[in-house]
Write a protein that holds these residues in place. Structure first.
Motif, PDB file in Angstrom:
ATOM      1  N   VAL A 177       0.863  -1.184   0.000  1.00  0.00           N
ATOM      2  CA  VAL A 177       0.000   0.000   0.000  1.00  0.00           C
ATOM      3  C   VAL A 177       0.893   1.226   0.000  1.00  0.00           C
ATOM      4  CG1 VAL A 177      -1.791   1.266   1.222  1.00  0.00           C
ATOM      5  CG2 VAL A 177      -1.810  -1.225   1.258  1.00  0.00           C
ATOM      6  N   GLY A 178       0.919   1.943  -1.122  1.00  0.00           N
ATOM      7  CA  GLY A 178       1.708   3.170  -1.202  1.00  0.00           C
ATOM      8  C   GLY A 178       3.177   2.996  -0.901  1.00  0.00           C
ATOM      9  N   GLY A 179       3.760   1.859  -1.255  1.00  0.00           N
ATOM     10  CA  GLY A 179       5.169   1.608  -0.978  1.00  0.00           C
ATOM     11  C   GLY A 179       5.421   0.877   0.321  1.00  0.00           C
ATOM     12  N   LEU A 180       4.374   0.576   1.103  1.00  0.00           N
ATOM     13  CA  LEU A 180       4.514  -0.171   2.354  1.00  0.00           C
ATOM     14  C   LEU A 180       4.198  -1.639   2.077  1.00  0.00           C
ATOM     15  CD1 LEU A 180       4.870  -0.042   5.518  1.00  0.00           C
ATOM     16  CD2 LEU A 180       2.363   0.029   5.617  1.00  0.00           C
ATOM     17  N   PRO A 181       5.196  -2.537   2.087  1.00  0.00           N
ATOM     18  CA  PRO A 181       4.929  -3.964   1.848  1.00  0.00           C
ATOM     19  C   PRO A 181       4.263  -4.585   3.078  1.00  0.00           C
ATOM     20  CG  PRO A 181       7.254  -3.658   2.343  1.00  0.00           C
ATOM     21  CD  PRO A 181       6.639  -2.288   2.341  1.00  0.00           C
ATOM     22  N   LEU A 182       3.091  -5.146   2.899  1.00  0.00           N
ATOM     23  CA  LEU A 182       2.295  -5.580   4.049  1.00  0.00           C
ATOM     24  C   LEU A 182       2.910  -6.765   4.786  1.00  0.00           C
ATOM     25  CD1 LEU A 182      -1.386  -5.198   2.773  1.00  0.00           C
ATOM     26  CD2 LEU A 182       0.057  -3.571   4.003  1.00  0.00           C
ATOM     27  N   GLY A 183       3.504  -7.707   4.054  1.00  0.00           N
ATOM     28  CA  GLY A 183       4.079  -8.873   4.719  1.00  0.00           C
ATOM     29  C   GLY A 183       5.182  -8.504   5.690  1.00  0.00           C
ATOM     30  N   PRO A 184       6.252  -7.840   5.230  1.00  0.00           N
ATOM     31  CA  PRO A 184       7.311  -7.433   6.163  1.00  0.00           C
ATOM     32  C   PRO A 184       6.807  -6.500   7.265  1.00  0.00           C
ATOM     33  CG  PRO A 184       8.114  -7.337   3.903  1.00  0.00           C
ATOM     34  CD  PRO A 184       6.638  -7.608   3.828  1.00  0.00           C
ATOM     35  N   TRP A 185       5.842  -5.615   6.931  1.00  0.00           N
ATOM     36  CA  TRP A 185       5.310  -4.715   7.963  1.00  0.00           C
ATOM     37  C   TRP A 185       4.589  -5.503   9.053  1.00  0.00           C
ATOM     38  CZ3 TRP A 185       0.135  -3.437   9.326  1.00  0.00           C
ATOM     39  CH2 TRP A 185       0.037  -2.399  10.259  1.00  0.00           C
ATOM     40  N   LEU A 186       3.805  -6.517   8.665  1.00  0.00           N
ATOM     41  CA  LEU A 186       3.102  -7.323   9.667  1.00  0.00           C
ATOM     42  C   LEU A 186       4.097  -8.081  10.541  1.00  0.00           C
ATOM     43  CD1 LEU A 186       0.376  -8.391  10.750  1.00  0.00           C
ATOM     44  CD2 LEU A 186       0.583 -10.273   9.118  1.00  0.00           C
ATOM     45  N   ASP A 187       5.158  -8.605   9.937  1.00  0.00           N
ATOM     46  CA  ASP A 187       6.175  -9.315  10.729  1.00  0.00           C
ATOM     47  C   ASP A 187       6.798  -8.395  11.772  1.00  0.00           C
ATOM     48  OD1 ASP A 187       5.838 -11.727   9.419  1.00  0.00           O
ATOM     49  OD2 ASP A 187       7.410 -11.339   7.937  1.00  0.00           O
ATOM     50  N   GLU A 188       7.159  -7.187  11.372  1.00  0.00           N
ATOM     51  CA  GLU A 188       7.789  -6.249  12.301  1.00  0.00           C
ATOM     52  C   GLU A 188       6.785  -5.782  13.360  1.00  0.00           C
ATOM     53  OE1 GLU A 188      10.446  -3.844  14.287  1.00  0.00           O
ATOM     54  OE2 GLU A 188      10.768  -5.504  12.885  1.00  0.00           O
ATOM     55  N   LEU A 189       5.530  -5.557  12.954  1.00  0.00           N
ATOM     56  CA  LEU A 189       4.498  -5.160  13.914  1.00  0.00           C
ATOM     57  C   LEU A 189       4.349  -6.227  14.998  1.00  0.00           C
ATOM     58  CD1 LEU A 189       2.150  -3.124  14.602  1.00  0.00           C
ATOM     59  CD2 LEU A 189       0.672  -4.661  13.286  1.00  0.00           C
ATOM     60  N   ASN A 190       4.273  -7.494  14.605  1.00  0.00           N
ATOM     61  CA  ASN A 190       4.114  -8.571  15.586  1.00  0.00           C
ATOM     62  C   ASN A 190       5.364  -8.750  16.437  1.00  0.00           C
ATOM     63  OD1 ASN A 190       1.438  -9.416  15.182  1.00  0.00           O
ATOM     64  ND2 ASN A 190       1.987 -10.534  13.340  1.00  0.00           N
ATOM     65  N   HIS A 191       6.523  -8.489  15.850  1.00  0.00           N
ATOM     66  CA  HIS A 191       7.755  -8.539  16.645  1.00  0.00           C
ATOM     67  C   HIS A 191       7.695  -7.520  17.782  1.00  0.00           C
ATOM     68  CE1 HIS A 191      11.987  -8.937  17.644  1.00  0.00           C
ATOM     69  NE2 HIS A 191      12.161  -7.645  17.434  1.00  0.00           N
ATOM     70  N   ARG A 192       7.185  -6.334  17.480  1.00  0.00           N
ATOM     71  CA  ARG A 192       7.063  -5.302  18.512  1.00  0.00           C
ATOM     72  C   ARG A 192       5.980  -5.651  19.529  1.00  0.00           C
ATOM     73  NH1 ARG A 192       7.712   0.505  15.346  1.00  0.00           N
ATOM     74  NH2 ARG A 192       9.638  -0.016  14.206  1.00  0.00           N
ATOM     75  N   VAL A 193       4.902  -6.267  19.068  1.00  0.00           N
ATOM     76  CA  VAL A 193       3.848  -6.688  19.998  1.00  0.00           C
ATOM     77  C   VAL A 193       4.423  -7.661  21.019  1.00  0.00           C
ATOM     78  CG1 VAL A 193       1.706  -7.994  20.207  1.00  0.00           C
ATOM     79  CG2 VAL A 193       1.939  -6.278  18.401  1.00  0.00           C
ATOM     80  N   VAL A 194       5.188  -8.640  20.558  1.00  0.00           N
ATOM     81  CA  VAL A 194       5.783  -9.627  21.462  1.00  0.00           C
ATOM     82  C   VAL A 194       6.727  -8.951  22.452  1.00  0.00           C
ATOM     83  CG1 VAL A 194       7.327 -11.626  21.561  1.00  0.00           C
ATOM     84  CG2 VAL A 194       5.540 -11.525  19.821  1.00  0.00           C
TER      85      VAL A 194
END
Length: 667
Positions: free
Chosen positions: A517-534
């Motif tokens: 979305v607009g240059g934001l790759p969703l797969g890598p973004w979701l991985d990093e988001l969940n890494h921060r959640v943990v």
């Protein structure tokens, strides 16, 4: 290497130079034949490659390198097992070397006018992964009665040595083999002279056979049937001398002889000594599928041709089937949005189609799908705090009779399902229980917990409410889903946990591959988001991750900014707020200070206005710098806006922010 050692820099340079020289030498050999592959002497190529590039040419990475350089000379199967499988299914006798085997694929590709790469892709899709061919004997002794009729009619392969007991939990390593040997010595002390050989056979049957392997049922050198393993090992006690079993789709029950005698004095063994036998097995199977099974006896022909089975199950559906075969009930558990209900429904639909109509769900007609619904093959319920025993098994309900209110015992959804299954024992019946952990499970299940176990199926238990018998037949299968953000598995009733298999489903960013979305790759973004959640969401945060389905639309990754902004604002951020218990410091660490202000304890809601979508994406890219450096981000940035975004923007009035978004790059 299993025996690794640290190299000095000079040693490493010497080693790498040696690899380089082997690659150059191998490429030089292949270059001599590349101009005219049709006249190539592949036997000579194999010999020379072994000489100039040892430990390189025979490795998958080495063969891949050479096939990229000379794609018309070599095939694209980089492991000899894949070459051999495809050659067997082409009814060709394979050689031992990968370069020697290339003659077949190169020749076929030239004959049909395609590249070897295209041919390899087609064959790989048709033939799948390598399998093992096994011989199983059908007589419990030299003079004992044949078990073949029961195997054939019951759809299984089986071996004896029943006194050893259930080997479902046996270790698949050499420790498991030693355990089986000890059990054989204990229960068959008069067989010490052959205990090692028999223990090996039983261990292979219980631990080494895989779904998709080919089983050849034999009596001496006569083949009685050929089938494909369709599930995991099980132990059936008290049903004849052959208690160790594997489910098998018998694809041919024609009697014939192997070209070469092999493993005649064994109950269970791998067929690998004579490739000619494997070629003949594949030839027989392909003739069955082509409907070309010629026999002189027409009656025998009609009995021996079995329709080809539906496609082999893979992935999560295959795991669910194996768990149901082993336990009869399974729970899919994991964080929200990981596809638990999706996979439960998909698996139940597929397994019901195969049980009722012997085909995959996609092959069903509309009438057949309606039949599954009308005849109650599949039931669906959802547990909640008010759901009770009377809804699930049986309870008294008010009824109006002649103007007077009375009470009548009525069966619940599970009891009705069991009743239908008892009257139709040849087909499976399924119950999907969504959100199984939200109900008071001990109260809902009641005494059902006793007869739910696989080895208790078919036994009767008296219902205390009415005195009626309750029987759970073997053909009832239960699939539950459980959201671990609500409740951990550890909090479930221990007796319940023992009776269910559990399959964990976690966020899977590969489902978002290619979506941006607009240059934001969703797969890598979701991985990093969940890494921060943990890291920041506190205790139990592994179960508080964000599932990939939040970012999916019609099974594809979201690709328009408006939809993404809505999902982030209305679904993901509220979930993260709940996980962080309104701790805005933790929330800011997860999403970044451009979206969350820990000082003001607020979410920057203005970023979600339609005219500021570009700024929202820029804020995320800034907050997740590691994501912007991924290859996916570079590709997404180059592609720019999607046509779907443009269509959505057409309905908006032009504002200054819109013009700014169009001129400036996304990242």
């Amino acid at each position: 290497s299993k025996a690794q050692r640290r190299l000095t820099v000079p040693e490493a340079v010497t080693w790498v130079r040696g690899q380089r020289d082997k690659l150059i030498g191998g490429a030089a050999v292949l270059a001599e034949y590349a101009d005219d592959p049709g006249s190539a002497d592949y036997e000579a190529i194999q010999k020379r490659m072994d000489e100039v590039a040892p430990n390189v040419a025979d490795r998958a990475w080495g063969h891949k390198y050479f096939s990229l350089l000379y794609p018309n000379l070599l095939d694209h199967f980089h492991v000899v097992g894949y070459q051999q499988l495809n050659l067997l299914r082409l009814h060709k006798l394979p050689y031992e070397g990968m370069y020697d085997n290339a003659r077949f694929f190169s020749g076929i590709a030239r004959q049909i006018g395609v590249s070897t790469g295209s041919l390899s892709i087609v064959l790989n899709r048709r033939d799948g992964n390598p399998c093992t061919y096994w011989r199983v004997g059908t007589n419990p002794g030299e003079t004992g009665p044949s078990e073949w009729p029961r195997m054939r009619d019951g759809g299984f392969a089986a071996v004896g040595w029943s006194n050893v007991g259930n080997l479902s939990e046996i270790d698949h390593s050499s420790k498991g083999k030693d355990k089986v040997r000890a059990l054989m010595e204990k229960h068959y002390p008069n067989k010490k002279s052959v205990v090692t050989r028999t223990a090996t056979q039983l261990f292979y049957f219980a631990a080494r056979v895989e779904p998709g392997d080919i089983v050849v049922a034999m009596r001496g050198s006569n083949v009685l049937g050929v089938g494909e393993v369709d599930g995991d090992y099980s132990f059936v006690e008290g049903d004849g001398p052959f208690s160790h079993r594997r489910p098998v789709n018998w694809r041919s029950v024609e009697e014939w002889k192997l070209p070469k005698k092999e493993a005649l004095r064994t109950t269970f063994a791998k067929l690998s000594r004579h490739p000619m036998n494997l070629v003949e097995i594949e030839r027989r199977l392909s003739s069955i599928e082509a409907g070309d099974n010629h026999q002189h006896d027409e009656h025998k022909k009609a009995d021996s041709i079995v329709p080809p089975p539906p496609p082999q199950l893979t992935g999560i559906v295959r795991r669910i089937k194996a768990a149901l075969h082993r336990k009869r009930q399974v729970i899919l558990y994991g964080p929200p949005g990981t596809g638990k209900t999706y996979w439960a429904e998909k698996a139940i639909d597929e397994l019901a189609a195969r049980s009722w109509f012997d085909c995959s769900y996609d092959q069903l007609t509309d009438e057949q799908r309606q039949q599954l619904h009308d005849q109650g093959a599949i039931e669906h319920c959802c547990f909640h705090p008010a759901y009770g025993y009377e809804d699930f098994l049986i309870g008294y309900r008010p009824v109006l009779t002649d103007g007077a209110v009375g009470f009548e015992a009525k069966k619940g959804i599970f009891a009705k399902l069991c009743e239908r299954a008892i009257n139709d024992p040849k087909r499976d019946y399924f119950l999907l229980v969504d959100e199984i952990n939200r109900g008071d499970i001990p109260r809902i299940f009641g005494e059902l917990i006793t007869v739910l176990e696989k080895d208790k199926r078919g036994k009767s238990m008296t219902l205390p409410l009415t005195g009626d018998p309750l029987v759970v037949p073997d053909n009832v299968q239960l699939v539950g889903t459980m959201n671990t953000a609500d409740r951990s598995i550890a909090l479930l009733d221990a007796a319940l946990r023992r009776r269910f298999a559990f399959i964990e489903l976690m966020p899977d960013s590969t489902t978002l591959r290619g979506a941006s979305v607009g240059g934001l790759p969703l797969g890598p973004w979701l991985d990093e988001l969940n890494h921060r959640v943990v890291q920041h969401a506190g205790r139990g945060s592994r179960n508080l991750q964000i599932g990939h389905s939040y970012l999916l639309s019609e099974e594809k990754g979201i690709q328009d900014k408006g939809r993404f902004a809505d999902v982030l604002r209305d679904d993901i951020i509220p979930l993260l707020q709940e996980y962080c218990y309104e701790d805005f410091n933790a929330l800011e660490k997860i999403l970044g200070d451009a979206i969350v202000s820990s000082k003001r304890q607020t979410i920057q809601q203005t970023l979600f206005r339609p005219e500021l979508r570009g700024e929202l994406i820029e804020a995320l890219l800034s907050a997740f710098p590691d994501v912007t450096a991924t290859p996916e981000a570079v590709d997404a940035d180059a592609e720019g806006e999607t046509s779907e975004d443009e269509e959505l923007d057409e309905g908006l009035e032009e504002e200054p922010g819109d013009e700014q978004d169009e001129k400036e790059p996304a990242a």
